[in-house]
Design an enzyme around this catalytic site. Structure first.
Site, short mmCIF file in Angstrom:
data_model
loop_
_atom_site.label_atom_id
_atom_site.label_comp_id
_atom_site.label_asym_id
_atom_site.label_seq_id
_atom_site.Cartn_x
_atom_site.Cartn_y
_atom_site.Cartn_z
N LYS A 150 -1.23 -3.22 4.30
CA LYS A 150 -0.02 -4.05 4.21
C LYS A 150 0.65 -4.19 5.58
CE LYS A 150 4.08 -2.99 3.83
NZ LYS A 150 5.40 -2.38 3.57
N ASP A 168 3.55 -6.10 -0.71
CA ASP A 168 4.46 -4.96 -0.86
C ASP A 168 4.85 -4.85 -2.33
OD1 ASP A 168 6.23 -7.04 -1.32
OD2 ASP A 168 7.73 -6.35 0.11
#
Length: 256
Positions: A150, A168
């Site tokens: 991420k 996220d």
């Protein structure tokens, strides 16, 4: 083995055009292509130039800020990093600052001791293996301590203009709640979103989804009456069918 550093000869960050070669693939979603186009068209009108809300001044401070943001709010991270980045905005300055003084700056952030160790370690690796520069590829970025997929995707997008999908908690929730690209893991959701989001909207898509989840389709109670895609949304949790007025929102502000 020392990783070969990668440098760019251009000063202009351009959006990646690699996504134009994506082949249509059947992916689990409840939305037709036309509905997907309309969803992101509306998001693009609502927020023409969405941006991340973590304060940073260069690729290094962005890597650090995103790494610090795990299990923390952007507002909390910004409070801590304003003073930190004023004195340590390069790997060399971060190492000179040292772990204990770094902790003094970030001790209001959750898991600050482990994060401080990672920031010092990634600073050292950037100097040793990349000539002090933040690498541009996902494969190299995830080698850095405290940097996962991420974080790498965020850095590639915000620092280097690559169209990526950073999943996220907000994006993961939205993808599943809206039955947009349901998946059991962030990687699964990322793969499905990248395949279904229309090419022309992919570059900004993760910011639109993050901001939609943060300010409208909230975790505890979605504010469906404020949603610009309420009529298209196929979430079983939906409580409203009339879309909110499609108007451009005020410019984003970082911090407080």
């Amino acid at each position: 083995m020392t990783i070969a550093k990668k440098r760019s000869s251009t000063q202009t960050v351009k959006k990646s055009n690699t996504t134009a070669r994506r082949k249509p693939v059947r992916v689990k979603t409840l939305y037709s292509h036309d509905e997907l186009v309309e969803i992101f068209r509306r998001f693009s009108i609502q927020r023409p130039e969405p941006k991340g809300e973590l304060e940073h001044s260069n690729p290094f401070t962005l890597v650090v800020a995103v790494a610090l943001s795990a299990q923390a709010t952007d507002v909390g991270v910004n409070r801590a990093t304003r003073g930190l980045f004023a004195v340590a905005d390069t790997p060399e300055k971060m190492l000179a600052l040292g772990e204990e003084r770094l902790i003094d700056h970030i001790k209001t952030i959750g898991l600050y001791r482990n994060k401080a160790k990672n920031v010092i370690a990634l600073s050292q690796m950037l100097i040793d293996d990349f000539g002090g520069e933040v690498p541009r590829t996902r494969e190299e970025l995830i080698l850095l301590p405290g940097v996962g997929r991420k974080t790498a995707n965020v850095v590639m997008s915000m620092a280097f203009g690559v169209a990526t999908m950073a999943v996220d908690t907000h994006v993961f929730r939205i993808a599943n709640r809206l039955c947009l690209a349901p998946g059991k893991t962030p990687d699964e959701v990322e793969d499905r979103l990248v395949r279904i989001i229309p090419d022309e909207y992919l570059f900004h898509a993760h910011h639109w989804l993050i901001l939609h989840g943060r300010y409208c389709c909230k975790a505890r109670k979605p504010e469906c009456e404020r949603c610009v895609i309420a009529d298209i949304c196929k979430s079983p949790e939906k409580t409203w069918d009339i879309p909110a007025p499609l108007v451009e929102l005020p410019a984003q502000l970082t911090g407080e």
